[in-house]
Design an enzyme around this catalytic site. Structure first.
Site, PDB file in Angstrom:
ATOM      1  N   SER A  25       0.820  -1.211   0.000  1.00 21.81           N
ATOM      2  CA  SER A  25       0.000   0.000   0.000  1.00 21.81           C
ATOM      3  C   SER A  25       0.856   1.264   0.000  1.00 21.81           C
ATOM      4  CB  SER A  25      -0.942  -0.007   1.202  1.00 21.81           C
ATOM      5  OG  SER A  25      -0.232  -0.110   2.420  1.00 21.81           O
ATOM      6  N   GLU A  46       9.488  -5.004  -6.226  1.00 21.14           N
ATOM      7  CA  GLU A  46       8.506  -5.805  -5.489  1.00 21.14           C
ATOM      8  C   GLU A  46       8.510  -7.224  -6.053  1.00 21.14           C
ATOM      9  OE1 GLU A  46       6.058  -7.749  -3.392  1.00 21.14           O
ATOM     10  OE2 GLU A  46       6.427  -5.677  -2.780  1.00 21.14           O
ATOM     11  N   GLN A  54      -4.769  -6.310   3.263  1.00 19.52           N
ATOM     12  CA  GLN A  54      -4.662  -7.084   4.496  1.00 19.52           C
ATOM     13  C   GLN A  54      -5.722  -6.757   5.562  1.00 19.52           C
ATOM     14  OE1 GLN A  54      -0.546  -7.456   5.873  1.00 19.52           O
ATOM     15  NE2 GLN A  54       0.169  -6.973   3.810  1.00 19.52           N
ATOM     16  N   CYS A 172      -1.506  -3.439  12.297  1.00 16.19           N
ATOM     17  CA  CYS A 172      -2.881  -3.467  12.809  1.00 16.19           C
ATOM     18  C   CYS A 172      -2.921  -4.018  14.225  1.00 16.19           C
ATOM     19  CB  CYS A 172      -3.791  -4.263  11.899  1.00 16.19           C
ATOM     20  SG  CYS A 172      -5.540  -3.989  12.306  1.00 16.19           S
ATOM     21  N   ASP A 309       4.885   0.203   7.390  1.00 12.37           N
ATOM     22  CA  ASP A 309       5.257  -0.688   8.489  1.00 12.37           C
ATOM     23  C   ASP A 309       6.747  -0.686   8.785  1.00 12.37           C
ATOM     24  OD1 ASP A 309       2.599  -1.323   8.579  1.00 12.37           O
ATOM     25  OD2 ASP A 309       2.811  -3.313   7.691  1.00 12.37           O
ATOM     26  N   LYS A 317       0.978   0.811  13.242  1.00 13.05           N
ATOM     27  CA  LYS A 317       1.254   0.463  11.848  1.00 13.05           C
ATOM     28  C   LYS A 317      -0.034  -0.009  11.184  1.00 13.05           C
ATOM     29  CE  LYS A 317       6.003  -0.915  13.007  1.00 13.05           C
ATOM     30  NZ  LYS A 317       6.694   0.217  12.356  1.00 13.05           N
ATOM     31  N   THR A 318      -0.703   0.888  10.489  1.00 14.80           N
ATOM     32  CA  THR A 318      -1.983   0.575   9.862  1.00 14.80           C
ATOM     33  C   THR A 318      -2.033   1.125   8.445  1.00 14.80           C
ATOM     34  OG1 THR A 318      -3.092   2.625  10.549  1.00 14.80           O
ATOM     35  CG2 THR A 318      -3.122   0.780  12.118  1.00 14.80           C
ATOM     36  N   ALA A 320      -4.436   2.931   7.420  1.00 10.55           N
ATOM     37  CA  ALA A 320      -4.907   4.309   7.558  1.00 10.55           C
ATOM     38  C   ALA A 320      -3.739   5.256   7.781  1.00 10.55           C
ATOM     39  CB  ALA A 320      -5.898   4.402   8.714  1.00 10.55           C
ATOM     40  N   CYS A 352      -7.794   2.530  13.776  1.00 12.00           N
ATOM     41  CA  CYS A 352      -7.980   1.101  14.021  1.00 12.00           C
ATOM     42  C   CYS A 352      -9.474   0.806  14.070  1.00 12.00           C
ATOM     43  CB  CYS A 352      -7.315   0.699  15.336  1.00 12.00           C
ATOM     44  SG  CYS A 352      -7.373  -1.084  15.633  1.00 12.00           S
TER      45      CYS A 352
END
Length: 409
Positions: A25, A46, A54, A172, A309, A317-318, A320, A352
């Site tokens: 992301s 990648e 996820q 998350c 992350d 670590k999200t 959002a 979250c």
């Protein structure tokens, strides 16, 4: 002393203007924003040909979404004009401004965006690597196991279910307890909850770092009769005996729990090649990359930014968080490429979505100072709401695929 990149303009021969490490992301979002700003000469590294959304895996493990809705071909998401190298980064030299790839080739760059995510350390808990995916052990933290979580939940009618949360930073942070609530609500609806003992192992002194939401979650856990082990951690698994060792770090004592279902979340850390690089933050035991918490620029290398992350930032670590970090990195990188100081700032926003039942959710949004930062000011997000659950299940995925990854949101 900070290392300043060459003057703006065309990259030196053989160097890519921008190298982005990671096509998740964070990497895709920054690439899309840079292309929208007219930047050329972008290379994205990648190795995977599948891109995963996820945040949906909790609902997959809870029986509320099929796994295939969480994946797309990576090729379909690479922005036009971005060169995709389908290999793995395995070393970097920020002084020489090169990244060594898995086939031994070197990628030379002028500017670097570090966004490879993190790694799941299944070997970080003795016995976990051998037990995961076997018998009664599963985890929503890998797509191969999330559907199995739902199969185990559906089949359980009595016994002990243990849900764990590692002591390391993790992606998350609410996910380890969300699946406990989804399972408990399913068992309640099937009228077997009173025959199931649920133990939730949490390393922190509270269920959530923001007190207002923590108090709500305490009531949720009590409603389901969940035994919460605070300041505790899973420290060993014996899959053959169906036993998990839980260490109480407050008292220094160990408890052995027999389980009929174990949802285990492994310790997590930066990829090994990041840990051994000059970009690592010495303050991070897990080897996450250093980054200014506001500009996301590396403190020693002006031409390097880290987000997502892999970055050692004092926030959760999200996805959002990435949505707010990506425009900051893109704007600040454009400033650096033009010879200016980075002007955009990230305030630590993260979110979250705390699923508390099969049709209810809390939306926790906050910044570095743990102040609530609601996206919907007129909605009481301290209350379990069905509309928030609908938002997570049906609205957030298209926002992710069509808004965030295209650089529009």
């Amino acid at each position: 002393m900070a290392v300043t990149p060459p003057p703006a303009g065309h990259p030196a021969p053989g160097r890519r203007r921008v190298a982005i490490i990671g096509g998740g992301s964070a990497g895709i979002s920054v690439a899309a924003r840079l292309r929208r700003a007219g930047v050329t000469g972008i290379t994205l590294v990648e190795p995977s040909d599948t891109h995963w959304y996820q945040p949906l895996w909790t609902l997959v493990g809870g029986g509320q979404a099929p796994l295939n809705l969480s994946r797309r071909p990576e090729a379909s998401l690479i922005p036009d004009g971005v060169r995709w190298i389908r290999r793995r980064a395995q070393a970097m030299d920020p002084h020489a401004r090169t990244v060594t790839l898995s086939d031994g080739d070197e990628l030379a760059y002028e500017h670097l965006v570090l966004a490879p995510g993190l790694q799941l350390d299944w070997n970080g808990v003795p016995g976990l690597a051998a037990a995961i995916g076997q018998d009664r052990v599963s985890s929503n933290y890998a797509p191969g196991y999330a559907p199995r979580t739902w199969e185990l939940i559906k089949a359980m009618r009595s016994g002990t279910a243990v849900f764990t949360h590692p002591a390391t930073p993790l992606k998350c942070g609410g996910a380890p307890q969300k699946i406990a609530y989804l399972a408990a609500d399913y068992w309640r609806r099937r009228k077997v909850l009173d025959r199931i003992r649920i133990v939730l192992v949490v390393p922190d002194p509270a269920l959530f770092k923001v007190p207002a939401w923590s108090r709500v979650l305490e009531r949720v856990a009590a409603r389901y009769g969940i035994e919460v082990r605070l300041r505790s951690e899973m420290t060993a698994v014996d899959g053959d005996r169906r036993e998990v060792t839980v260490t109480d770090h407050a008292s220094g004592t160990e408890e052995t729990l027999g389980y009929d279902l174990l949802h285990a979340v492994p310790p997590q850390s930066a990829p090994d090649w990041v840990k051994t690089s000059a970009l690592t933050d010495p303050a991070s035991p897990q080897g996450f990359a250093a980054a200014d918490p506001y500009t996301l620029q590396h403190p020693s290398y002006d031409n390097v930014f880290a987000l997502g992350d892999v970055a050692n930032l004092p926030t959760s670590k999200t996805g959002a968080a990435v949505r707010k970090q990506a425009p900051v990195v893109a704007a600040n990188l454009l400033d650096v490429m033009s010879g200016r100081a980075p002007a955009r700032r990230y305030d630590g926003y993260t979110s979250c979505p705390l699923v508390t039942a099969r049709d209810r959710m809390l939306l926790a949004e906050f910044d570095y100072d743990l102040r609530p930062s609601p996206s919907f000011p007129l909605i009481n997000t301290f209350k379990e709401r069905r509309d928030m659950w609908v938002f997570k299940r049906y609205l957030l995925p298209p926002v992710y695929w069509h808004g965030m990854l295209t650089g529009r949101l």
